[in-house]
Design a protein around this motif. Structure first.
Motif, PDB file in Angstrom:
ATOM      1  N   GLN A   1      38.625  44.135  43.015  1.00 29.92           N
ATOM      2  CA  GLN A   1      39.646  43.674  43.891  1.00 29.92           C
ATOM      3  C   GLN A   1      39.515  42.214  44.026  1.00 29.92           C
ATOM      4  N   GLY A   2      40.511  41.452  43.775  1.00 29.16           N
ATOM      5  CA  GLY A   2      40.599  40.174  44.003  1.00 29.16           C
ATOM      6  C   GLY A   2      41.102  39.805  45.613  1.00 29.16           C
ATOM      7  N   THR A   3      41.218  38.618  45.560  1.00 24.90           N
ATOM      8  CA  THR A   3      41.494  38.011  46.913  1.00 24.90           C
ATOM      9  C   THR A   3      42.860  36.633  46.905  1.00 24.90           C
ATOM     10  N   GLN A   4      43.801  36.678  47.653  1.00 27.46           N
ATOM     11  CA  GLN A   4      44.889  36.040  47.601  1.00 27.46           C
ATOM     12  C   GLN A   4      44.715  34.704  48.247  1.00 27.46           C
ATOM     13  N   VAL A   5      44.958  33.739  47.456  1.00 24.82           N
ATOM     14  CA  VAL A   5      44.928  32.356  47.899  1.00 24.82           C
ATOM     15  C   VAL A   5      46.280  31.807  47.862  1.00 24.82           C
TER      16      VAL A   5
END
Length: 120
Positions: free
Chosen positions: A112-116
């Motif tokens: 799972q990635g994380t949005q910046v």
């Protein structure tokens, strides 16, 4: 190794964020780890890498001097401190086991990635 990135969010240009990536499994300290980022319609791009004990790091030219990668093997976690953020840093950020020789991910697996999102 299961991977979950966190710490993303919305920030103004010039601001800072600290990303974390928690890994499961006992072999975390065996791997160099990297951060990669992706925007819609593009391939993931290398951002930064750190070797197994944190003693060696490597950065993409676009983030050099602004981002710092580190790791805490006791916590099975790799970090990305991002300072002086720019709108072009906007992306989904992922971590992955990485080859320090090629600066490419070792496996075709993305947790799972994380949005910046950096606003101007």
């Amino acid at each position: 190794v299961q991977l979950q990135a966190s710490g993303g969010g919305l920030v103004q240009a010039g601001g800072s964020l600290r990303l974390s990536c928690a890994a499961s499994g006992r072999t975390f300290s065996n791997y160099a780890m990297g951060w990669f980022r992706q925007t819609p319609g593009t391939e993931r791009k290398f951002v930064a890498a750190v070797n197994w004990n944190g003693g060696r790091t490597y950065y993409a030219d676009s983030v050099k001097g602004r981002f710092t990668i580190s790791r805490a093997n006791a916590k099975n976690t790799v970090y990305l401190q991002m300072n002086s953020l720019k709108p072009e840093d906007t992306a989904v950020y992922y971590c992955a086991p990485t080859s320090m020789a090629t600066i490419k991910p070792l496996y075709d697996y993305w947790g799972q990635g994380t949005q910046v999102t950096v606003s101007s």
